[in-house]
Design an enzyme around this catalytic site. Structure first.
Site, mmCIF file in Angstrom:
data_model
loop_
_atom_site.group_PDB
_atom_site.id
_atom_site.type_symbol
_atom_site.label_atom_id
_atom_site.label_comp_id
_atom_site.label_asym_id
_atom_site.label_seq_id
_atom_site.Cartn_x
_atom_site.Cartn_y
_atom_site.Cartn_z
ATOM 1 N N TYR A 1 91.884 111.680 -27.379
ATOM 2 C CA TYR A 1 90.500 111.183 -27.281
ATOM 3 C C TYR A 1 89.466 112.286 -27.083
ATOM 4 O O TYR A 1 88.265 112.000 -27.046
ATOM 5 C CB TYR A 1 90.401 110.156 -26.141
ATOM 6 C CG TYR A 1 91.299 108.960 -26.390
ATOM 7 C CD1 TYR A 1 91.026 108.087 -27.433
ATOM 8 C CD2 TYR A 1 92.427 108.732 -25.620
ATOM 9 C CE1 TYR A 1 91.858 107.007 -27.697
ATOM 10 C CE2 TYR A 1 93.269 107.647 -25.863
ATOM 11 C CZ TYR A 1 92.981 106.791 -26.910
ATOM 12 O OH TYR A 1 93.797 105.729 -27.171
ATOM 13 N N GLU B 1 82.635 97.992 -35.348
ATOM 14 C CA GLU B 1 83.773 98.389 -34.510
ATOM 15 C C GLU B 1 83.905 99.911 -34.525
ATOM 16 O O GLU B 1 83.787 100.521 -35.590
ATOM 17 C CB GLU B 1 85.030 97.737 -35.105
ATOM 18 C CG GLU B 1 86.326 98.102 -34.449
ATOM 19 C CD GLU B 1 87.540 97.545 -35.229
ATOM 20 O OE1 GLU B 1 87.407 97.291 -36.450
ATOM 21 O OE2 GLU B 1 88.593 97.385 -34.610
HETATM 22 C C1 DQA Z 1 90.816 103.251 -29.009
HETATM 23 C C2 DQA Z 1 92.155 103.079 -29.743
HETATM 24 C C3 DQA Z 1 92.999 102.006 -29.063
HETATM 25 O O1 DQA Z 1 94.237 101.859 -29.762
HETATM 26 C C4 DQA Z 1 93.307 102.387 -27.638
HETATM 27 O O2 DQA Z 1 94.027 101.373 -26.983
HETATM 28 C C5 DQA Z 1 92.071 102.753 -26.864
HETATM 29 C C6 DQA Z 1 91.016 103.516 -27.530
HETATM 30 C C7 DQA Z 1 89.987 104.395 -29.580
HETATM 31 O O3 DQA Z 1 88.801 104.455 -29.287
HETATM 32 O O4 DQA Z 1 90.523 105.258 -30.301
HETATM 33 O O5 DQA Z 1 91.994 102.509 -25.675
HETATM 34 O O6 DQA Z 1 90.065 102.055 -29.182
#
Ligand code: DQA
Length: 146
Positions: free
Chosen positions: A22, A97
């Site tokens: 992330y 999204e």
């Molecule tokens: C997420 C991807 C999801 O699979 C994961 O559970 C997250 C973050 C992302 O921003 O990449 O918590 O939504």
């Protein structure tokens, strides 16, 4: 123009959680990016984060008659929550999204997005910048829809 940005579980841990996936940008960095984007684009951005599915549903319902558009990263609930999908369909506020990571190149269970079925666009794998792109996309969508 009023845009509601909704962040699901564990996104408040950005910068700490799995930085290899992330990134090192923190949740505060994300809030700053949203404020900067609001100023640059001349619109109002309201941010809401919760670790609880029902609270996310409540906030989506709150958007009805209040917000012009929704940017949503439902995080793990993306892949499990029919309740969030139904809430987005119920209010029919245009929604984009966002996923910070490229969910398509991760585990198979991340390839299904229920929320995405009610969204006009999905932005994935662009890091925190994906939120700016989502807001800009919604702005041009809402402007051309008028
Ligand atoms: C997420 C991807 C999801 O699979 C994961 O559970 C997250 C973050 C992302 O921003 O990449 O918590 O939504």
């Amino acid at each position: 123009m009023k845009i509601l940005v909704i962040n699901g579980p564990n996104l408040n841990m950005l910068g700490i959680r799995e930085p290899g996936i992330y990134g090192t940008g923190t949740f505060s960095d994300l809030l700053r990016l949203l404020e900067d984007t609001a100023r640059e684009e001349g619109l109002e951005v309201i941010q809401y984060q919760s670790n609880h599915e029902g609270d996310l549903v409540d906030k989506i319902q709150w958007a009805y008659g209040t917000a012009d558009g929704i940017v949503i990263n439902p995080a793990a609930y993306t892949h499990t929550s029919v309740a969030i999908l139904d809430a987005l369909k119920a209010v029919s506020v245009p929604a984009v999204e966002v996923h910070i990571s490229d969910v398509d190149s991760r585990e198979p269970f991340r390839q299904i997005s229920y929320a995405g079925m009610a969204c006009i666009k999905t932005i994935k794998g662009h890091g925190l910048e994906g939120y700016r792109e989502a807001i800009q996309y919604l702005k041009s969508y809402l402007t051309s829809a008028k």
